[in-house]
Write an enzyme that holds these catalytic residues in place. Structure first.
Site, short mmCIF file in Angstrom:
data_model
loop_
_atom_site.label_atom_id
_atom_site.label_comp_id
_atom_site.label_asym_id
_atom_site.label_seq_id
_atom_site.Cartn_x
_atom_site.Cartn_y
_atom_site.Cartn_z
N ASP A 409 -11.98 9.21 7.92
CA ASP A 409 -11.91 8.70 6.55
C ASP A 409 -10.76 7.72 6.45
OD1 ASP A 409 -13.96 10.36 5.82
OD2 ASP A 409 -12.67 11.90 4.95
N MET A 410 -10.90 6.76 5.53
CA MET A 410 -9.87 5.74 5.35
C MET A 410 -8.49 6.36 5.11
SD MET A 410 -9.87 2.61 2.62
CE MET A 410 -8.54 1.42 2.54
#
Length: 561
Positions: A409-410
């Site tokens: 995930d970012m």
């Protein structure tokens, strides 16, 4: 003394107030302005002590009925006399009503008994009752049962007949074998002809059997169809009325903006992915607040929304916590309603620039492991191109294949595995598919949990109303399992290891925050908890079989928190 009163405009009466915001809140990703926090606390104090209505928020065990939490919104506004105050609203209905003292009215009151919607709803309910009565009649039930019984009997008798044909064939084959040994050719030919005729008769019998049952089943289906005619006619009338009501309802929702322009719900959604507005569009707190402000010449300055009560079973909602406006219903509407306002920039669109070289933790001729920074994409997004992938393309200009074997995930930092050629990529990806790759994450949870270790098993799917957030869904969700182990408790925070058994989007974040998971969000989680400087989640260790050297390889990268 609370400011909340029966009026819609709740004036701030304290002498010292925080500075006014320079721009209006970007409603889909924000930190609440101090004035919004003050307003929200005032509404919350009212909700804790009020006796104006009864609604089971799930906070009082003595109340009956299903507990239902609710989203509330506050909007800081300035009136024509330059006085500062706030408006309050709730999403949907509250205590089976749209009209609650102190909260701005809905844009259209669907609960008005004299209105077209309630009258149409009553007709629809009558249609439903009539349909239910006809479908529950003894004659209708018997007709359905006759069809099912006929199908069962047909299949049973068909099986018996086919078994008999098969047995007769076996018997004839035995007779042929014996006859061929003892009969002359002319006698055998005549005998074989008799056997063939017997076989043909059985095939004719099978065809007649099927024809007979087809006619019988069609007769029973026709009988049921005749009984369905009035039911189908009612269903068509119901569908037509429902469509008409929906169209009329959409026309009642007309939204203003700061420029004084008005736009219907259908016009707003016409050019979106869902041209037909989702159910409940316009009933959220935010559109109600904007509409009342514009209609009454109030200047919107800032806005925030908070959850009150128990969380829905599928979502992650924490009592008193602030949340962004929903995207599927509110984003198109608020996009129109905020025209003419100076609005904060969308922080999601702010392109992060990571000027430093990425930290490569391990590298050989075939692969490497990079330490991805938090708030940095693994692969290019729709609006942001800079990512680990683009950095690796620059670092490995002669590499072949997709490079990244998996993603993070970012907001998550930590180890990402990069393959330098297609062959290595395929072999590593195969290990991920077969779940032989072992990963360990470290996280700091925003609270203390009781369990020391365990497995969380909550299936996940995307929240269609609020992408990219995820929902727990046992009907449509994909398998999602996480093993966890508590390391330490530090100043009211719990440091844990996460061992993901599956790899779903936001799996660790939802499993930590959800009421059926650890009930404790990861520190700094801006989607399922409270935003801080960063999400305290880091992929710190990975173990896999080297695709060329055929040796088990474990790589570690310490967490920065």
């Amino acid at each position: 003394m609370p400011l909340f009163s029966a009026s819609y405009f709740h004036e701030f009466r304290v002498t010292e107030l925080p500075e006014l915001p320079e721009k209006f809140t970007f409603p889909f990703y924000y930190e609440p302005h101090p004035l919004c926090i003050m307003a929200a606390q005032d509404v919350q104090q009212y909700l804790e002590t009020q006796t104006d209505f009864v609604h089971n928020f799930g906070l009082n065990s003595t109340l009956k009925g299903n507990p239902i939490g609710k989203m509330f919104g506050v909007m800081v506004v300035k009136n024509e006399a330059n006085k500062l105050g706030y408006l309050a609203a709730f999403s949907g209905k509250l205590a089976e009503s749209n009209d609650i003292k102190g909260f701005v009215p809905t844009i259209y009151n669907t609960l008005n008994q004299a209105g077209f919607y309630k009258k149409g709803e009553a007709t629809l309910n009558r249609f439903n009752a009539e349909i239910k009565t006809m479908e529950a009649s003894k004659e209708f039930a018997l007709a359905q049962k006759n069809i099912k019984d006929a199908e069962v009997r047909y299949q049973t008798e068909l099986l018996e007949l086919k078994q008999n044909i098969k047995s007769e064939k076996k018997h004839r084959d035995q007779e042929r074998a014996v006859a061929k040994q003892v009969m002359l050719d002319t006698e055998y030919a005549a005998f074989n002809e008799l056997l063939s005729e017997a076989s043909k008769k059985l095939q004719i019998e099978l065809k007649q059997f099927k024809r007979h049952w087809k006619y019988k089943q069609e007769t029973l289906e026709k009988e049921l169809s005749v009984m369905k005619l009035p039911i189908d006619a009612l269903k068509q009338k119901r569908a037509a009325l429902s469509a008409t009501l929906q169209s009329q309802l959409h026309q009642q929702y007309r939204f203003l903006n700061a420029n004084g322009e008005e736009c219907s719900l259908l016009d707003i959604f016409r050019d979106t992915v869902t041209p037909i507005p989702p159910a409940g569009s316009g009933e959220c707190a935010a559109p109600k607040l904007f509409q009342y402000a514009y209609q009454n010449h109030l200047e919107p300055l800032a806005m925030a929304e908070f959850w009150w009560g128990v969380s829905p079973k599928s979502e992650v909602r924490k009592h008193k916590q602030f949340y962004p406006s929903c995207r599927s219903k509110c984003e198109p509407i608020l996009g129109h309603m905020m025209k003419g306002l100076q609005v904060d920039n969308n922080p999601i669109l702010q392109i992060p620039h990571y000027n430093e070289d990425l930290d490569i933790v391990f590298e050989d001729d075939y692969l490497l492991l990079v330490n991805k920074p938090h708030e940095f994409l693994s692969v290019p997004g729709k609006r942001i191109q800079e990512s680990v992938y683009t950095k690796m393309k620059q670092y490995l200009p002669h590499a072949t294949g997709p490079l990244l074997v998996h993603r993070l995930d970012m907001s998550t930092s930590g180890l990402l595995l990069v393959a330098k050629n297609m062959r290595v990529h395929k072999q590593l990806q195969k290990q991920f598919i077969e779940r032989t790759v072992k990963k360990r994450y470290i996280a700091l949870l925003d609270g203390v949990i009781e369990q020391k270790e365990g497995v969380i098993d909550l299936p996940l799917r995307v929240d269609l109303d609020n992408r990219p957030q995820q929902l727990v869904c046992y009907k449509h969700g994909k398998l999602a399992k996480t093993k966890f182990e508590v390391i330490t408790v530090e100043d009211g925070k719990t440091r844990v290891y996460f061992y993901p058994i599956t790899g779903r989007t936001h799996q660790l974040r939802v499993h930590a925050a959800h009421q059926n998971g650890l009930k404790t969000p990861i520190l700094g989680d801006d989607l399922y908890g409270t935003k801080l400087d960063r999400l305290h989640l880091h992929a710190e260790r990975i173990t896999f079989k080297h695709p060329i050297l055929k040796e088990e390889l474990t790589v570690h990268c310490s967490a920065p928190f």
